[in-house]
Write an enzyme that holds these catalytic residues in place. Sequence first.
Site, PDB file in Angstrom:
ATOM      1  N   ALA A   1       0.968  -0.781   0.052  1.00 16.71           N
ATOM      2  CA  ALA A   1      -0.093   0.139  -0.103  1.00 16.71           C
ATOM      3  C   ALA A   1       0.881   1.208  -0.096  1.00 16.71           C
ATOM      4  CB  ALA A   1      -1.066   0.096   1.128  1.00 16.71           C
TER       5      ALA A   1
ATOM      6  N   GLU B   1       5.920  10.596  -1.909  1.00 16.19           N
ATOM      7  CA  GLU B   1       4.690  11.395  -1.635  1.00 16.19           C
ATOM      8  C   GLU B   1       3.820  11.593  -2.914  1.00 16.19           C
ATOM      9  OE1 GLU B   1       4.840  14.573   1.064  1.00 16.19           O
ATOM     10  OE2 GLU B   1       7.000  14.268   1.512  1.00 16.19           O
TER      11      GLU B   1
ATOM     12  N   THR C   1       3.461   9.418  -6.641  1.00 11.41           N
ATOM     13  CA  THR C   1       4.353   9.450  -7.984  1.00 11.41           C
ATOM     14  C   THR C   1       3.592  10.527  -8.913  1.00 11.41           C
ATOM     15  OG1 THR C   1       2.664   7.462  -8.958  1.00 11.41           O
ATOM     16  CG2 THR C   1       4.676   6.894  -7.603  1.00 11.41           C
TER      17      THR C   1
END
Length: 408
Positions: free
Chosen positions: A134, A388, A390
């Site tokens: 995740a 943070e 893609t």
Amino acid sequence: MAEFTMELNDEQKEVRDWLHGFAADVIRPAAAEWDEREETPWPVIQEAAKVGIYSLDFYAQQYFDPTGLGIPMAMEELFWGDAGIALSIVGTGLAAVGVLANGTEEQIGTWIPQMYGDANDVKVAAFCSSEPDAGSDVASMRTRAVYDEAKDEWVLNGTKTWATNGGIANVHVVVAVVDPELGSKGHASFIVPPGTPGLSQGQKFKKHGIRASHTAEVILDNVRVPGSCLLGGKEKLDERLARAREKARQGGERVKNAAMATFEASRPAVGAMAVGTARAAYEVALDYATTREQFGRPIVDNQGVAFQLADMRTSIDAARLLVWRASWMAINGKPFTAAEGSMSKLFASETAKKVTAQAIQILGGNGYTREYPVERMHRDAAIYTIFEGTSEIQRLVIARTLAGVPIR
């Protein structure tokens, strides 16, 4: 509300010049060494603490700058010095933002000072959200937090990955699932205090770039934290979960989760980091092109080089403007109706990768060696399109925002 401006005031210019001096005199001379060592540059962090850069007061002043330009200006200058060392200096800030975005005044006052320590005993903090299965898909998060009402404690179990300062941090901020049926809306953030049993460091990653920044897995094995460590408090969480359940029954409106709130607040700052790295590579390339001679003249006289430099500078300035716009909007409560925060992060990240690659090309064989810093800058720049959110996720956020499609 502060008017949007492209001109820094005198106080901001003074801070910028002070940061630039620290980046030039302290960070840059140490960059190659700590990149090779792949270790946290504690001596540099301590120097930053001594002069007041690594401190709660400094980041609070920049964070609450009414123009919104304090943080992006600071990020650009520090990352102009070196991305790996700068991330070690500012990495604690992501955890601090997590507390500022979701915590109570008491939690902010209690935990953020412990994230930094002091000049004689510096500490770092870690924000733990990503998991092996995740990353961008926060709805697939598996780390669970279960409330033990009898003891007023939360019990955390799971594995976090890609955590900056993970395992070496004094304070960890952990995002966990409290209601699996609500997907990403059933998340909450928790403080894990120093020395809490059950938290340990897993694998430390050996990275392509930003090697001076510690990145590792964080293992949570029956980690018990007091009820007071739930950011925002249980009453606020229960209210939010009740609203989310009601919206789910009605078929739909979105409710923000804790991790998303932190990332939204930090994306323009990441864009500013990318601008700093791109600007550093551009300046090296410009200096090289004006002093390096081939066929009896500086290589900048060749259109093939000159046009690259023109494109590099144009892209850098455009990226900075997008970052400043998003930062001004955020501090002044302007909604990102066109995902302006994601726009700034996307464009600046892609610019950093492209500009650092062009810098290597301009330096030719020299650019490909570690004798010149652009090789390191190019390796460092690769992270901006990954962490943070893609570049692909940024494009998805922008597209869905423009189309009015829910972002889960």
